[in-house]
Design a protein around this motif. Structure first.
Motif, PDB file in Angstrom:
ATOM      1  N   TRP A  50      57.773  45.906  40.112  1.00 26.68           N
ATOM      2  CA  TRP A  50      57.344  44.510  39.938  1.00 26.68           C
ATOM      3  C   TRP A  50      55.824  44.448  39.932  1.00 26.68           C
ATOM      4  O   TRP A  50      55.194  44.874  40.899  1.00 26.68           O
ATOM      5  N   ASN A  51      55.241  43.907  38.871  1.00 27.68           N
ATOM      6  CA  ASN A  51      53.807  43.605  38.860  1.00 27.68           C
ATOM      7  C   ASN A  51      53.639  42.173  39.363  1.00 27.68           C
ATOM      8  O   ASN A  51      53.961  41.208  38.665  1.00 27.68           O
ATOM      9  N   ILE A  52      53.154  42.065  40.586  1.00 27.03           N
ATOM     10  CA  ILE A  52      53.042  40.757  41.251  1.00 27.03           C
ATOM     11  C   ILE A  52      51.814  40.032  40.706  1.00 27.03           C
ATOM     12  O   ILE A  52      50.692  40.505  40.876  1.00 27.03           O
TER      13      ILE A  52
ATOM     14  N   ALA B 171      43.885  48.079  37.210  1.00 27.48           N
ATOM     15  CA  ALA B 171      42.480  47.736  37.411  1.00 27.48           C
ATOM     16  C   ALA B 171      41.782  47.488  36.089  1.00 27.48           C
ATOM     17  O   ALA B 171      42.231  47.951  35.040  1.00 27.48           O
ATOM     18  N   VAL B 172      40.688  46.751  36.182  1.00 26.71           N
ATOM     19  CA  VAL B 172      39.800  46.625  35.034  1.00 26.71           C
ATOM     20  C   VAL B 172      38.520  47.349  35.410  1.00 26.71           C
ATOM     21  O   VAL B 172      37.845  46.959  36.360  1.00 26.71           O
ATOM     22  N   ALA B 173      38.225  48.432  34.705  1.00 25.10           N
ATOM     23  CA  ALA B 173      36.985  49.171  34.956  1.00 25.10           C
ATOM     24  C   ALA B 173      36.381  49.504  33.604  1.00 25.10           C
ATOM     25  O   ALA B 173      36.998  50.186  32.797  1.00 25.10           O
TER      26      ALA B 173
ATOM     27  N   ARG C  99      47.124  29.976  45.482  1.00 26.65           N
ATOM     28  CA  ARG C  99      48.008  30.949  44.817  1.00 26.65           C
ATOM     29  C   ARG C  99      48.174  32.218  45.642  1.00 26.65           C
ATOM     30  O   ARG C  99      49.272  32.740  45.774  1.00 26.65           O
ATOM     31  N   TYR C 100      47.073  32.731  46.160  1.00 25.44           N
ATOM     32  CA  TYR C 100      47.169  34.028  46.829  1.00 25.44           C
ATOM     33  C   TYR C 100      47.868  33.963  48.193  1.00 25.44           C
ATOM     34  O   TYR C 100      48.709  34.825  48.480  1.00 25.44           O
ATOM     35  N   PRO C 101      47.585  32.967  49.048  1.00 22.17           N
ATOM     36  CA  PRO C 101      48.386  32.871  50.284  1.00 22.17           C
ATOM     37  C   PRO C 101      49.879  32.691  49.996  1.00 22.17           C
ATOM     38  O   PRO C 101      50.730  33.280  50.662  1.00 22.17           O
TER      39      PRO C 101
HETATM   40  C1  FMN Z   1      46.234  45.460  33.470  1.00 24.06           C
HETATM   41  C2  FMN Z   1      46.396  44.029  33.870  1.00 24.06           C
HETATM   42  C3  FMN Z   1      47.556  43.371  33.564  1.00 24.06           C
HETATM   43  C4  FMN Z   1      47.741  42.041  33.901  1.00 24.06           C
HETATM   44  N1  FMN Z   1      48.907  41.439  33.581  1.00 24.06           N
HETATM   45  C5  FMN Z   1      49.083  40.138  33.848  1.00 24.06           C
HETATM   46  C6  FMN Z   1      50.270  39.484  33.454  1.00 24.06           C
HETATM   47  O1  FMN Z   1      51.163  40.095  32.888  1.00 24.06           O
HETATM   48  N2  FMN Z   1      50.406  38.162  33.735  1.00 24.06           N
HETATM   49  C7  FMN Z   1      49.447  37.454  34.400  1.00 24.06           C
HETATM   50  O2  FMN Z   1      49.636  36.264  34.631  1.00 24.06           O
HETATM   51  N3  FMN Z   1      48.296  38.052  34.778  1.00 24.06           N
HETATM   52  C8  FMN Z   1      48.094  39.367  34.504  1.00 24.06           C
HETATM   53  N4  FMN Z   1      46.926  39.977  34.848  1.00 24.06           N
HETATM   54  C9  FMN Z   1      45.889  39.175  35.513  1.00 24.06           C
HETATM   55  C10 FMN Z   1      45.876  39.427  36.999  1.00 24.06           C
HETATM   56  O3  FMN Z   1      47.071  39.073  37.614  1.00 24.06           O
HETATM   57  C11 FMN Z   1      44.725  38.676  37.663  1.00 24.06           C
HETATM   58  O4  FMN Z   1      44.894  37.296  37.574  1.00 24.06           O
HETATM   59  C12 FMN Z   1      43.422  39.051  37.030  1.00 24.06           C
HETATM   60  O5  FMN Z   1      43.246  40.447  37.068  1.00 24.06           O
HETATM   61  C13 FMN Z   1      42.239  38.396  37.735  1.00 24.06           C
HETATM   62  O6  FMN Z   1      42.259  38.692  39.089  1.00 24.06           O
HETATM   63  P1  FMN Z   1      42.191  37.524  40.130  1.00 24.06           P
HETATM   64  O7  FMN Z   1      43.429  36.689  39.905  1.00 24.06           O
HETATM   65  O8  FMN Z   1      42.226  38.245  41.449  1.00 24.06           O
HETATM   66  O9  FMN Z   1      40.914  36.811  39.825  1.00 24.06           O
HETATM   67  C14 FMN Z   1      46.716  41.313  34.545  1.00 24.06           C
HETATM   68  C15 FMN Z   1      45.527  41.979  34.866  1.00 24.06           C
HETATM   69  C16 FMN Z   1      45.361  43.317  34.536  1.00 24.06           C
HETATM   70  C17 FMN Z   1      44.081  43.999  34.896  1.00 24.06           C
END
Ligand code: FMN
Length: 447
Positions: free
Chosen positions: A128-130, A241-243, A153-155
């Motif tokens: 699961w990608n949360i 990650a985004v790098a 959102r995060y809590p």
């Molecule tokens: C590789 C990657 C995949 C992501 N996939 C999704 C996604 O499928 N759906 C979504 O709503 N956000 C997605 N995101 C966004 C993240 O959940 C997050 O909102 C974003 O990285 C910004 O971080 P923050 O919410 O901590 O500011 C993704 C981010 C990355 C880096």
């Protein structure tokens, strides 16, 4: 061992890639055969898993020019990921399935049930990608005018994950005795009723699915902000990650690993996977040619609009060929961390606005590795050995050809260097990633 994942996006990874001659020739969307083919290619390359990014809505509908041109990230016509994975699991044996699902708009009971089901159906390959939902517009598909702000959102996400994990632990592994002689189907003392009542959620339980094969499906997160990193440190097995550079990767990985101690976790309990776009060919010239061709598939006038969308800012009035400006990126309710990171990178690299959108549109997000197979393998190995990552999310711009070239040309090179597997050794995604089985929090002894 290096981890590799890829994105089963049959229309390619960047805007315009679907127009390239190497893209799948038929124009049928929602084509399951294409997804099966991608899954099989990735499994042939011994990838750890596939990753479907997802949301509950179509993006850019209010931005007709971009909308019509189609960025794969806008997702106008996609399979629901868990349904798709249930199908793909029947055509593969080893590769894992990471699906995005949101803690902001889903219900934890239904989400826990779906992932537990996929874990059983796939024999232990679900993850699961949360996310907390990046696109603010999705709120309107759930009866809300406004997206929940990050501060809420995060809590909520933290409480949500606790509930889901609690539901996955509803049943002891030996709960279903199925004794034909005595007529006892299950042992009522081996089920836990969660009775959760928290700030955001109220869920009784138990879950109506047996404990997942992996104990818990693997947990990914993708948030990059302060709150996003805390979520990763507390719960995640893996972080997307985004790098933009190796140095960014090292800084991010060190930062999140340092946070783990606070939650009683060893610093190596979290693996970090930056997303990279890969342009590879038999030679460096072939890769460069592909890079130029993909650029040519994207109408030039859309570049500035695409960058404005990505940074959520108005760039009209700026000279496209002047150095990238100092932008005041005011806080938005959607993603902040990534856009700020990108603007910083453009400035640091001394790009013009035109150069910024030309490079942004050729990548799915993050860094771009381009060249002959050994050059791409060199970059992968360098990032990996320097501690910038534990593996990569490979986003091929053109599908299926770039994924096939990666599997046929780069993977053997990584294997030759001894940093990537030659065979799957585990039976489940958890075993292939080298992650320990989580104990059942209510029935520890039997787990
Ligand atoms: C590789 C990657 C995949 C992501 N996939 C999704 C996604 O499928 N759906 C979504 O709503 N956000 C997605 N995101 C966004 C993240 O959940 C997050 O909102 C974003 O990285 C910004 O971080 P923050 O919410 O901590 O500011 C993704 C981010 C990355 C880096």
């Amino acid at each position: 061992m290096l981890g590799l994942m890829t994105v089963p996006n049959s229309i390619g990874g960047v805007m315009g890639a679907w127009r390239h001659p190497d893209a799948w020739p038929d124009d049928r969307i929602m084509n399951l055969d294409h997804y099966i083919s991608i899954a099989k290619t990735a499994e042939r390359g011994k990838f750890d898993c596939l990753f479907v990014a997802d949301g509950n809505g179509v993006r850019q509908i209010g931005n007709p020019e971009l909308f019509q041109a189609l960025s794969p990230l806008d997702r106008p016509a996609n399979f629901e990921p868990l349904t798709l994975y249930a199908a793909l699991s029947q055509h593969t044996r080893h590769i894992g399935f990471v699906s995005t699902a949101t803690t902001t708009y889903e219900e934890p009971y239904i989400l826990a049930r779906k992932f537990a089901s996929l874990d059983h159906i796939s024999k232990g390959r679900a993850a699961w990608n949360i996310v907390t939902t990046a696109d603010p517009e999705e709120s309107r598909n759930f009866g809300r005018e406004q997206h929940l702000a990050p501060a809420e959102r995060y809590p909520r996400a933290m409480e949500f994950v606790d509930v889901v994990k609690g539901l996955w632990d509803s049943w002891a592994d030996d709960a279903f005795v199925q004794n034909r002689e005595t007529g006892q189907f299950l042992d009522a003392s081996r089920v836990h009723v969660l009775n959760h009542e928290g700030e955001y959620l109220k869920v009784r339980g138990p879950l109506n699915v047996a404990r997942p094969i992996q104990g818990h499906p693997i947990l990914f997160t993708a948030g990059q902000s302060e709150a996003g990193r805390e979520l990763a440190a507390k719960y995640a097995d893996c972080l997307f990650a985004v790098a933009m550079t190796k140095a960014d990767g090292i800084a991010l990985r060190n930062d999140v690993r340092e946070r783990l101690g606070k939650y009683g976790r060893p610093s190596d309990a979290l693996k970090v996977f930056p997303a990279i776009s890969v342009y590879v060919g038999e030679t460096a010239e072939a890769a460069e040619k592909l890079y130029q061709e993909v650029g040519d598939c994207i109408p030039a006038h859309l570049g500035i609009k695409y960058l404005e969308k990505t940074l959520v800012t108005d760039l009209s009035g700026y000279d496209l060929d002047a150095p990238f400006p100092d932008l005041e990126l005011t806080e938005v309710v959607g993603i902040n961390s990534i856009r700020q990171e990108m603007a910083r990178h453009f400035k640091e690299k001394n790009l013009t606005i035109r150069q910024a959108f030309q490079s942004t549109m050729r990548v799915t997000g993050g860094a771009c590795f381009k060249g002959a197979p050994t050059q791409v393998a060199d970059e992968i190995e360098d990032w990996y050995r320097s501690g910038a990552c534990d593996g990569f999310l490979i986003a091929p711009p053109i599908v299926p050809t770039v994924l096939e070239d990666f599997v046929d040309l780069v993977v053997p090179e990584l294997q030759r260097r001894g940093i990537f597997r030659t065979e799957y050794t585990g039976r489940t995604l958890r075993e292939n990633l080298g992650l320990p089985m989580p104990r059942n929090q209510f029935f520890g002894a039997s787990a």
